[in-house]
Design an enzyme around this catalytic site. Sequence first.
Site, PDB file in Angstrom:
ATOM      1  N   GLY A  36       0.828  -1.191   0.000  1.00 19.78           N
ATOM      2  CA  GLY A  36       0.000   0.000   0.000  1.00 19.78           C
ATOM      3  C   GLY A  36       0.854   1.228   0.000  1.00 19.78           C
ATOM      4  O   GLY A  36       2.060   1.169  -0.190  1.00 19.78           O
TER       5      GLY A  36
ATOM      6  N   MET B 162      -7.996  -9.098   9.277  1.00 19.49           N
ATOM      7  CA  MET B 162      -9.316  -9.182   8.653  1.00 19.49           C
ATOM      8  C   MET B 162      -9.217 -10.163   7.494  1.00 19.49           C
ATOM      9  O   MET B 162      -8.453  -9.961   6.555  1.00 19.49           O
ATOM     10  CB  MET B 162      -9.761  -7.805   8.155  1.00 19.49           C
ATOM     11  CG  MET B 162      -9.810  -6.762   9.272  1.00 19.49           C
ATOM     12  SD  MET B 162     -11.162  -7.041  10.428  1.00 19.49           S
ATOM     13  CE  MET B 162     -12.529  -6.421   9.470  1.00 19.49           C
TER      14      MET B 162
ATOM     15  N   ASP C 140      -8.110   9.656   4.158  1.00 20.37           N
ATOM     16  CA  ASP C 140      -7.941   8.758   3.012  1.00 20.37           C
ATOM     17  C   ASP C 140      -9.020   7.681   3.049  1.00 20.37           C
ATOM     18  O   ASP C 140      -8.740   6.502   2.912  1.00 20.37           O
ATOM     19  CB  ASP C 140      -6.540   8.125   3.032  1.00 20.37           C
ATOM     20  CG  ASP C 140      -6.181   7.503   1.684  1.00 20.37           C
ATOM     21  OD1 ASP C 140      -6.946   7.706   0.719  1.00 20.37           O
ATOM     22  OD2 ASP C 140      -5.166   6.808   1.594  1.00 20.37           O
TER      23      ASP C 140
END
Length: 1620
Positions: A380, A447, A492
């Site tokens: 990312g 997650m 963001d």
Amino acid sequence: MGAQQGKDRGAHSGGGGSGAPVSCIGLSSSPVASVSPHCISSSSGVSSAPLGGGSTLRGSRIKSSSSGVASGSGSGGGGGGSGSGLSQRSGGHKDARCNPTVGLNIFTEHNEALLQSRPLPHIPAGSTAASLLADAAELQQHQQDSGGLGLQGSSLGGGHSSTTSVFESAHRWTSKENLLAPGPEEDDPQLFVALYDFQAGGENQLSLKKGEQVRILSYNKSGEWCEAHSDSGNVGWVPSNYVTPLNSLEKHSWYHGPISRNAAEYLLSSGINGSFLVRESESSPGQRSISLRYEGRVYHYRISEDPDGKVFVTQEAKFNTLAELVHHHSVPHEGHGLITPLLYPAPKQNKPTVFPLSPEPDEWEICRTDIMMKHKLGGGQYGEVYEAVWKRYGNTVAVKTLKEDTMALKDFLEEAAIMKEMKHPNLVQLIGVCTREPPFYIITEFMSHGNLLDFLRSAGRETLDAVALLYMATQIASGMSYLESRNYIHRDLAARNCLVGDNKLVKVADFGLARLMRDDTYTAHAGAKFPIKWTAPEGLAYNKFSTKSDVWAFGVLLWEIATYGMSPYPAIDLTDVYHKLDKGYRMERPPGCPPEVYDLMRQCWQWDATDRPTFKSIHHALEHMFQESSITEAVEKQLNANATSASSSAPSTSGVATGGGATTTTAASGCASSSSATASLSLTPQMVKKGLPGGQALTPNAHHNDPHQQQASTPMSETGSTSTKLSTFSSQGKGNVQMRRTTNKQGKQAPAPPKRTSLLSSSRDSTYREEDPANARCNFIDDLSTNGLARDINSLTQRYDSETDPAADPDTDATGDSLEQSLSQVIAAPVTNKMQHSLHSGGGGGGIGPRSSQQHSSFKRPTGTPVMGNRGLETRQSKRSQLHSQAPGPGPPSTQPHHGNNGVVTSAHPITVGALDVMNVKQVVNRYGTLPKGARIGAYLDSLEDSSEAAPALPATAPSLPPANGHATPPAARLNPKASPIPPQQMIRSNSSGGVTMQNNAAASLNKLQRHRTTTEGTMMTFSSFRAGGSSSSPKRSASGVASGVQPALANLEFPPPPLDLPPPPEEFEGGPPPPPPAPESAVQAIQQHLHAQLPNNGNISNGNGTNNNDSSHNDVSNIAPSVEEASSRFGVSLRKREPSTDSCSSLGSPPEDLKEKLITEIKAAGKDTAPASHLANGSGIAVVDPVSLLVTELAESMNLPKPPPQQQQKLTNGNSTGSGFKAQLKKVEPKKMSAPMPKAEPANTIIDFKAHLRRVDKEKEPATPAPAPATVAVANNANCNTTGTLNRKEDGSKKFSQAMQKTEIKIDVTNSNVEADAGAAGEGDLGKRRSTGSINSLKKLWEQQPPAPDYATSTILQQQPSVVNGGGTPNAQLSPKYGMKSGAINTVGTLPAKLGNKQPPAAPPPPPPNCTTSNSSTTSISTSSRDCTSRQQASSTIKTSHSTQLFTDDEEQSHTEGLGSGGQGSADMTQSLYEQKPQIQQKPAVPHKPTKLTIYATPIAKLTEPASSASSTQISRESILELVGLLEGSLKHPVNAIAGSQWLQLSDKLNILHNSCVIFAENGAMPPHSKFQFRELVTRVEAQSQHLRSAGSKNVQDNERLVAEVGQSLRQISNALNR
């Protein structure tokens, strides 16, 4: 991230190499720079390529900077290979976003530091440093190429310094530090360099920055302090261990000195791609190696030296110094000879602790070595993201590695401090940080389904309907409303920054990072990842951000959700977006988007920020958007509609999740829902996550209320996420490991916990097979006219998986695994599996229970914000749910029995009658041997189905499982295998091993939770939550009974449901004998549950089987033990970890500890007398207990063998009739009751068994009294496991005591009981058990030998007790070998596992039980291996088995003990118990081993066992070891790439068993001393290899092929040594 980082780092290092070989920061090292071809920085133009290699991001970001930047970043990176990995990126960024000047400034600052302390030992200070280097390198590289490294570095440093603080630079590593020109002073003996930052604590002390050079003039007398003169002219004292001579290698952050290869691999296990260290060989001083981590494995490169004194790794590149060599290889370039550039120096382990880096250690700071990185999930803007395991708790976590240049470390720490305070169910919870040295880690909850954008794109409309989308949007609005209330700006917000868990739970992520980014980073610059399309106009125009700009972004996010992940402003160029917006353009309404939602989007897109709504109002609008019904309700409707088509459970889940508490309640649909709802309310988002799968949970409730709903839920599972879950669940065995990761959004990979699986080595294989069987079984269930049940189960399974998966991996794992297995194994496998889930969740009403439990899970989840915490909470909730489930159960008794019980089996009359034996057996198997993965067991079950003999054995095994599940009821069920339909279900329940699952979860979760948030539930979620969750004493039992709804149904179920008014589970001290927690979070809890079950069983505990209750309590205990063990084996880590913190202790609190001590004392006092009793209490020891009784009875019926447990069973039967009387019965739990003959066919046997159990204690004198004694022992164990439970039991009197014991037992009694059970298992189930641990092959053998089991049974009968103890040792054996093992071994071991819980049963869980007695840790392993061997042998000769058992028992019992395997005393005790007839019960009390509970995980089984029985040790015969070796060699023949993670764990367990057996053999075997020494060397190697195998699942195929080859070689050498 690793790869990305690798790239970045590579780029960095490359840059460093080119620009700053000399200066890590790009400071100095022109020679190196020029030398290193790959110095990305070296050539500005070229640097791009190097950068590209090392840093894609950097390249893109630095595009504007162009080659200069690239080179800079490259050089920085190269320079700071490790430290600069991050910085390099920032370099790129910076270059791109900042002008070179800034870079220079920053760099200059860094450079100054570097120059000051030429050799910066740990330059990796801040991410900026790297970036500085990058920038500097960029400038420098051009210069450096010429050789003006230092100058360039300085200039660059200057530029960069502004961006990067010295602090950061200090923390950044760049290879250039190594290259800094030595300068004339290098040889000055007085010149030292600071290794760490030192903060002066007094006037006379001198503060140091890492890398700073000082002149040391003198030392104090002790030599601990030295007088240092800094370049700035300051003088003061500094700790002498904080500085090192300038010309020493120690100054380098990457030089670790003489450490072993294994130590290096351990240090690097917490690193990422490019993490490295340089070490000196321990064996040959002077010989150095580079250890480098890449893609999950560590590569070791020897550093050679040529005659000229030059060092090199590859002949092409030779260097004068080690520093130059390291720098060269830290820069990415063609043909540098290493698999990846050297980027991050591994942190040194011997940092002085006297002067911590920060005045107060940050509670959030996690030791880097506690994190074991697995694989990269993605990259990312801020760095890469990895899936990792927090070794301390065995939790799966997400680790973000921060690119150093992305943000300043100081800012990051400040921001992290804010993140630490953010706790909301829809915000990803921060778990901790690693900021001591780069790469910096941010550790968050994991997650399972990744980011929302990918989820939306991959799911599509078929899976995600409008309701689900609205539900997800509502969750995001909820999380953002929380941030808004805290005046926190995300900056963001986008679908890519939201993460998805199970049941469509959505959490906002990266909310702490955007603000952390340097302002310039968030300024749009060419190539920068500036989210233009998500940024409000004022942000684009003036770089102004507010919560209102987040609202704008939310509008875009809504559009993304409505379009299933389309990119916003399609066909509009980025540069035109602002102008179009300025002219009033807004995106059109997406197709299918309701006008209300689009209106909300348009409100979010108001040009004037003040006109936009707040997140609070947005959340409210979304919640009430449709027809005055809450979004939750709307979602629920939608989901329900889907559910009918796709999976009713899913809808209910979403409803629950969405609705928060209210919705949850609705979803819960019924009593369960109300309790659940409450829980979910608080945990809405999380619950939702679980809830969706929870929808299934809801569905079960719905089932209670409405069979149709049940059906609906099934469809849901069929379609959509639920269906996925269903399939996952069925295939859980395979994906279990992943499931744990929460990866299974649909619960696909539900948590078949690899660790847990490892306990039953074949369980994994079983799982694989089980998948198909599970599916088939599911159909079968439907065929069984238990359609509702099947559906229920399906949904349950799905739901359970998903629930446990994210929040309670262990829970899920255990449940999923056992359920999965159950399904496969039980004839009504589909139902069973699902039933298991349900059983797991709601003892009685399989469907309901499981769902409710799942709801609990989701419930829990919300409570525990951190992932880990969530898991614990989930577990807790799961228990609660189960309790609730119980209550609801009664409502729809008929339906519930169907699903609730394996009710499918029960419901399906055909199954009930026709396949009763098989079903029972399967049930038992499921119960006892909860093979983590259903697949294997399923396959074995199929085989078993063929042979009724095997089937009967299975049921016995099943019983042990229920305790694991904490379903007293299930134990009853297994006790009552007679009620064929129900017993299977119950077995399933047991098999769910919710306890195990919960256990792991609880242990890991709880610990984590405790650490991150103090939650009462968190501490001992299982106990209090469970209790709280269901007022009914035994949620699982209750659930079972309740599910049944009608007592008769319960009887059918095989265990009457505990009265709803049953006292709370023992978890609460005062509560009556609490029902076992539905899925004890920790093994202890599971044990406790079982104990409760047992006590109540004794007094008609909630098992729902009066008769069962008595036995059940014992059985439950056994079951629990197996559960615990299973749990530990499945989640080997969790259990072990928990061990130190005493699962129940932590959960229960200190009072239980006192109790525990008291109990222990009592147990010790009663030691020999009560040991058997305690075993009984454990229920494991006491085959008498229902499960055993069941097993024995079934086995007897199948094999026409007399079964000892009838007595107990009869009791259980009575219990059935007295479901409501449970409470009283519980209280009544008197030894007499336990000993009360079970009228069943083999009451005598039962009694004997009971006695035997008692005997195990050393006195077979208390057939009637044993119950209390066992209670005591159990309590003692419980004290270990569940203090609370113990106390409770104490209060309850003998009943309670017994219960507590049961729970505790498991740790203590488990040892004895396990031993006993093992003996029994050894007798009949040993075969199965041992095999079980062994491998699929062994399982097969077991199965094949099952017929011989009767012979064994005879032997067992001779140890009828053992048989009973096993709870049906044969059944255990019959279970899949794994299961069987679990059943017997697990029973035995199961109890042991309680103790063993701490130990790592995974290696050889079944054996551990015997072990346990002797010494939890070592015995267990040995026991397992022995068992494995013996079981195989046993098939051929019962006597052999006896010998094996003997191993554990004293000489008198040795023949029997041999069967046990290698458990020393424990084994002996068990054996004695097993051979109740044998008056010479081991003198060793099982209880004494209780203390070993912690030891259980200890590896030194041999030693522990030695004391237990050196004589018996010899029992571990050459043949048994050779047989085990043959088994292992067979297991290794599979292609490496076809071996799943769980199978690796099983292999590891088997190898561990072999190791333990060999250790014992070496101790007692007749070997010449030199041979013995060589043999021990071999065995030590095998032990190490078994450890490596545990992590093989995360390694690449080449590594594993090499490892398998090594293991094969070791096995051949062992067989050669033995054959000599």
